[in-house]
Design a protein around this motif. Structure first.
Motif, mmCIF file in Angstrom:
data_model
loop_
_atom_site.group_PDB
_atom_site.id
_atom_site.type_symbol
_atom_site.label_atom_id
_atom_site.label_comp_id
_atom_site.label_asym_id
_atom_site.label_seq_id
_atom_site.Cartn_x
_atom_site.Cartn_y
_atom_site.Cartn_z
ATOM 1 N N TRP A 28 -1.726 -5.681 9.266
ATOM 2 C CA TRP A 28 -0.861 -6.715 8.707
ATOM 3 C C TRP A 28 -0.765 -6.573 7.195
ATOM 4 C CZ3 TRP A 28 2.998 -9.651 8.762
ATOM 5 C CH2 TRP A 28 3.102 -10.834 8.028
ATOM 6 N N LEU A 29 -1.890 -6.250 6.552
ATOM 7 C CA LEU A 29 -1.893 -6.089 5.103
ATOM 8 C C LEU A 29 -1.065 -4.879 4.686
ATOM 9 C CD1 LEU A 29 -3.000 -7.076 2.374
ATOM 10 C CD2 LEU A 29 -4.902 -5.515 2.716
ATOM 11 N N MET A 30 -1.221 -3.747 5.385
ATOM 12 C CA MET A 30 -0.441 -2.552 5.057
ATOM 13 C C MET A 30 1.050 -2.824 5.210
ATOM 14 S SD MET A 30 -2.525 0.787 6.440
ATOM 15 C CE MET A 30 -2.894 0.137 8.070
ATOM 16 N N PHE A 31 1.429 -3.510 6.283
ATOM 17 C CA PHE A 31 2.848 -3.835 6.480
ATOM 18 C C PHE A 31 3.363 -4.724 5.352
ATOM 19 C CE2 PHE A 31 5.983 -6.907 8.015
ATOM 20 C CZ PHE A 31 7.010 -6.047 8.380
ATOM 21 N N ALA A 32 2.573 -5.739 4.983
ATOM 22 C CA ALA A 32 3.012 -6.670 3.941
ATOM 23 C C ALA A 32 3.176 -5.946 2.610
ATOM 24 C CB ALA A 32 2.009 -7.816 3.808
ATOM 25 N N LEU A 33 2.221 -5.103 2.241
ATOM 26 C CA LEU A 33 2.301 -4.394 0.965
ATOM 27 C C LEU A 33 3.491 -3.443 0.934
ATOM 28 C CD1 LEU A 33 -1.494 -3.675 0.360
ATOM 29 C CD2 LEU A 33 -0.032 -5.122 -1.050
ATOM 30 N N LEU A 34 3.681 -2.662 1.993
ATOM 31 C CA LEU A 34 4.783 -1.706 2.006
ATOM 32 C C LEU A 34 6.131 -2.417 2.074
ATOM 33 C CD1 LEU A 34 3.334 1.043 4.382
ATOM 34 C CD2 LEU A 34 3.531 1.114 1.899
ATOM 35 N N ALA A 35 6.228 -3.464 2.907
ATOM 36 C CA ALA A 35 7.498 -4.168 3.041
ATOM 37 C C ALA A 35 7.869 -4.891 1.747
ATOM 38 C CB ALA A 35 7.421 -5.157 4.209
ATOM 39 N N PHE A 36 6.929 -5.649 1.185
ATOM 40 C CA PHE A 36 7.223 -6.388 -0.049
ATOM 41 C C PHE A 36 7.427 -5.433 -1.216
ATOM 42 C CE2 PHE A 36 6.115 -9.968 2.392
ATOM 43 C CZ PHE A 36 6.461 -11.110 1.703
ATOM 44 N N GLY A 37 6.653 -4.340 -1.256
ATOM 45 C CA GLY A 37 6.847 -3.375 -2.330
ATOM 46 C C GLY A 37 8.208 -2.717 -2.278
#
Length: 363
Positions: free
Chosen positions: A306-315
């Motif tokens: 979930w954290l990897m998805f959030a960082l990549l998506a928001f970035g």
């Protein structure tokens, strides 16, 4: 209930739209907010020691600015030179690595499938490396363009401390004001959720920052001791990217292994190649069994996927602003979802053995 849900979704949609539309000018303000949030516990501690809030704010921000200036003067030029050298040498290293793979693996595949297999292998390796580099550069470019289209580095360095000063000075007053806006009947629940979000964000950010610092130092020292070209830079990059679970260690491992193969495989020096791999194996063992459990723990409630998805998506969507917002947003969503599941498990819809009508039957 349905009307309030619709209003809440509309407000959320407007906020997301405004954030996306103003992402190019929001970086100094979001960075100042994040800085004030992280430094507020230190200001509270100074207040408990008898220092006034204004004096505590000035002391903390003065120390931060001095440290940042020293970082920009000493560390950044050295790192920039190393990065430029690595970028210039990377195409040559990729070509050598591609030649080594084809030279070593090609004869085996030629016996199995013929000459066409070797040419396909060479084409596939070059295409894979090219696509990976293109994707990575595109991701970095989206972050860079999103954060620098209208806001320069100079404005970031000037505006962020000013925003952080005012927010840090008035932090407790702002939190009290927000708490006063919540209806009294919902304050206990809201405070509990806010405390869980705060624990998740601060626990992860502070703990993972220490993990990045420790692993970056370990990888840099270890690769330097092995004698790997650009070992210090690769170690620091790996430590910095460790903020994204598994991404930092995997990136550093692949990069260092590629450099090690180009540097030592032609001479048959398997010892140094093995030592390079051993540095990352030891680092992963320490991170998984000692460092992360002690500093981060399992209580933050942020699953790595979930954290990897959030960082990549928001970035990708919001640039550097998105990277600053990804962790608190991911933590907030996680806390709200867990709260919703908890309420559902305690509701009649779940516990009742009789069928529960979701709507009154029409007469």
């Amino acid at each position: 209930m349905r009307t309030r849900a619709i209003i809440g979704l509309l407000i959320l949609g407007v906020l997301v739209f405004l954030l996306y539309s103003l992402r190019e000018v929001m970086l100094p303000f979001v960075a100042g907010l994040a800085l004030a949030y992280l430094l507020d516990p230190l200001a509270d501690r100074l207040e408990r020691l008898g220092v006034g809030r204004l004096a505590a704010t000035l002391i903390i921000l003065a120390g931060f600015v001095v440290g940042l200036i020293m970082l920009l003067i000493i560390v950044v030029p050295l790192a920039a030179g190393q990065i430029a050298s690595l970028v210039n040498a990377l195409p040559g290293m990729v070509s050598k690595l591609q030649g080594i793979i084809v030279e070593r693996v090609g004869p085996v595949l030629q016996k199995i499938g013929g000459t066409d297999v070797v040419s396909e292998l060479q084409s596939s390796v070059g295409s894979l490396v090219g696509q990976g580099g293109t994707w990575f550069l595109a991701f970095l470019g989206s972050i860079w363009s999103g954060s620098q289209a209208l806001v320069s580095i100079a404005s970031l360095l000037v505006i962020t401390p000013v925003v952080a000063f005012y927010l840090l000075h008035d932090w407790d007053r702002m939190i009290a004001g927000l708490d006063g806006w919540v209806p009294p009947r919902h304050r206990d629940t809201t405070r509990r959720l806010a405390a869980e979000i705060d624990n998740a964000v601060t626990g992860f950010v502070r703990g993972q920052s220490l993990v990045c610092l420790i692993l970056g130092t370990f990888y840099a020292v270890g690769l330097f001791a092995v004698g790997l070209n650009f070992g210090v830079l690769i170690g620091l990059i790996s430590g910095f990217l460790t903020f994204i679970p598994f991404v930092g260690s995997l990136t550093g491992f692949l990069l260092s292994l590629g450099v090690a193969l180009v540097q030592w495989w032609p001479t048959g020096d398997w010892l140094h190649i093995g030592l390079t791999v051993g540095v990352f194996l030891v680092g992963q063992f320490l991170e998984g069994n000692v460092i992360s459990p002690k500093l981060v723990g399992d209580s933050v409630g942020l699953h790595p996927v979930w954290l990897m998805f959030a960082l990549l998506a928001f970035g990708t969507l919001f640039g550097f602003v998105g990277l600053l917002l990804a962790v608190p947003v991911a933590a907030s969503i996680g806390v709200v979802v867990r709260f919703g599941v908890e309420q559902y498990l305690q509701s009649r819809l779940y516990t009742s053995e009789e069928p529960v009508l979701l709507a009154e039957p029409e007469e």
